[in-house]
Design a protein around this motif. Structure first.
Motif, PDB file in Angstrom:
ATOM      1  N   HIS A 151       0.657  -0.705  -0.152  1.00 58.40           N
ATOM      2  CA  HIS A 151       0.048   0.048   0.245  1.00 58.40           C
ATOM      3  C   HIS A 151       0.789   1.782  -0.197  1.00 58.40           C
ATOM      4  O   HIS A 151       0.464   2.643  -0.927  1.00 58.40           O
ATOM      5  N   ALA A 165       1.683   3.823  -2.586  1.00 59.46           N
ATOM      6  CA  ALA A 165       1.410   5.284  -2.182  1.00 59.46           C
ATOM      7  C   ALA A 165       2.494   5.917  -3.015  1.00 59.46           C
ATOM      8  O   ALA A 165       2.337   7.735  -4.053  1.00 59.46           O
ATOM      9  N   ASP A 215      -4.303   3.992  -9.631  1.00 64.05           N
ATOM     10  CA  ASP A 215      -4.630   3.813  -8.337  1.00 64.05           C
ATOM     11  C   ASP A 215      -5.015   2.738  -8.918  1.00 64.05           C
ATOM     12  O   ASP A 215      -5.923   2.019  -7.628  1.00 64.05           O
ATOM     13  N   TRP A 252      -3.096   0.246  -6.560  1.00 62.65           N
ATOM     14  CA  TRP A 252      -4.074   0.833  -4.981  1.00 62.65           C
ATOM     15  C   TRP A 252      -5.152   0.372  -4.704  1.00 62.65           C
ATOM     16  O   TRP A 252      -5.176  -0.280  -3.654  1.00 62.65           O
ATOM     17  N   HIS A 253      -6.352   0.476  -6.190  1.00 59.04           N
ATOM     18  CA  HIS A 253      -7.279  -0.091  -4.741  1.00 59.04           C
ATOM     19  C   HIS A 253      -7.112  -1.425  -5.074  1.00 59.04           C
ATOM     20  O   HIS A 253      -8.521  -2.361  -4.344  1.00 59.04           O
ATOM     21  N   TYR A 292     -11.250   1.779   0.709  1.00 58.89           N
ATOM     22  CA  TYR A 292     -11.583   3.108  -0.460  1.00 58.89           C
ATOM     23  C   TYR A 292     -11.630   4.793   0.012  1.00 58.89           C
ATOM     24  O   TYR A 292     -10.681   5.095  -0.555  1.00 58.89           O
ATOM     25  N   LEU A 296      -8.205   6.367   0.578  1.00 52.90           N
ATOM     26  CA  LEU A 296      -7.355   6.494  -0.827  1.00 52.90           C
ATOM     27  C   LEU A 296      -7.578   7.343  -1.036  1.00 52.90           C
ATOM     28  O   LEU A 296      -6.728   8.091  -2.209  1.00 52.90           O
TER      29      LEU A 296
END
Length: 182
Positions: free
Chosen positions: A77, A81, A100, A103-104, A131, A134
């Motif tokens: 994670h 980022a 992105d 990341w999800h 979410y 994020l």
């Protein structure tokens, strides 16, 4: 006398778990990376160490393998980022979009892992919480890049409250699953 346990009273072990669950911070790294500060690598190293610390928090309840698995997912994670920060700073929207999505997917993996470990942690609720996190971190990065410090500070406050709420959900679920340990 033993510690009384009821819905209005937290044992010292519960308080400790809540505090340990709340130790999360990416803000320092975002500022360092966007500002090209010399402490960037050291801040990232410390942030990555935090992820193992969080894995260690669940270890007494779920075992070493689970603690290490969660720490690995959380490190991923943070690393994603960091890549998003670099891509956004460079104005590379194609990479930001791809990262992105990664990341999800990572958030889904975290929610799936946690919900499988504890029946009190529902996948959809955790996914929604992650979410939102994020989205808040994305806003934080964009506000920092733009130099919109009032918006940046407002998002810091929102994310801090949000992460405390997530930590509380995780703490409460752990206590419900393992009441004998509290």
């Amino acid at each position: 006398m033993g510690e009384e346990k009821n819905s209005a009273c937290l044992s010292s072990k519960m308080v400790q778990l809540k505090g340990d669950m709340q130790k999360v911070c990416t803000r320092s790294y975002i500022v360092s990376a966007i500002s090209n500060r010399q402490d960037q690598k050291d801040v990232l190293d410390r942030l990555l160490r935090n992820q193992q610390d969080i894995g260690n928090v669940i270890e007494p309840y779920y075992g070493e393998a689970a603690g290490n698995k969660l720490a690995g997912l959380l490190r991923e994670h943070i690393l994603i980022a960091g890549k998003i920060v670099a891509a956004a700073k460079a104005g590379n929207q194609a990479d930001v979009k791809k990262l992105d999505a990664d990341w999800h997917k990572n958030a889904d993996d975290i929610a799936r892992f946690l919900s499988a470990a504890n029946p009190n942690w529902q996948f959809k609720a955790l996914q929604d919480m992650l979410y939102t996190h994020l989205q808040l971190i994305t806003e934080l990065v964009l506000d920092c890049i733009k130099g919109d410090w009032k918006a940046y500070i407002a998002v810091i406050d929102k994310n801090e409250i949000h992460m405390i709420h997530l930590a509380d959900i995780l703490t409460e679920g752990t206590v419900k699953q393992f009441p004998e340990k509290f």
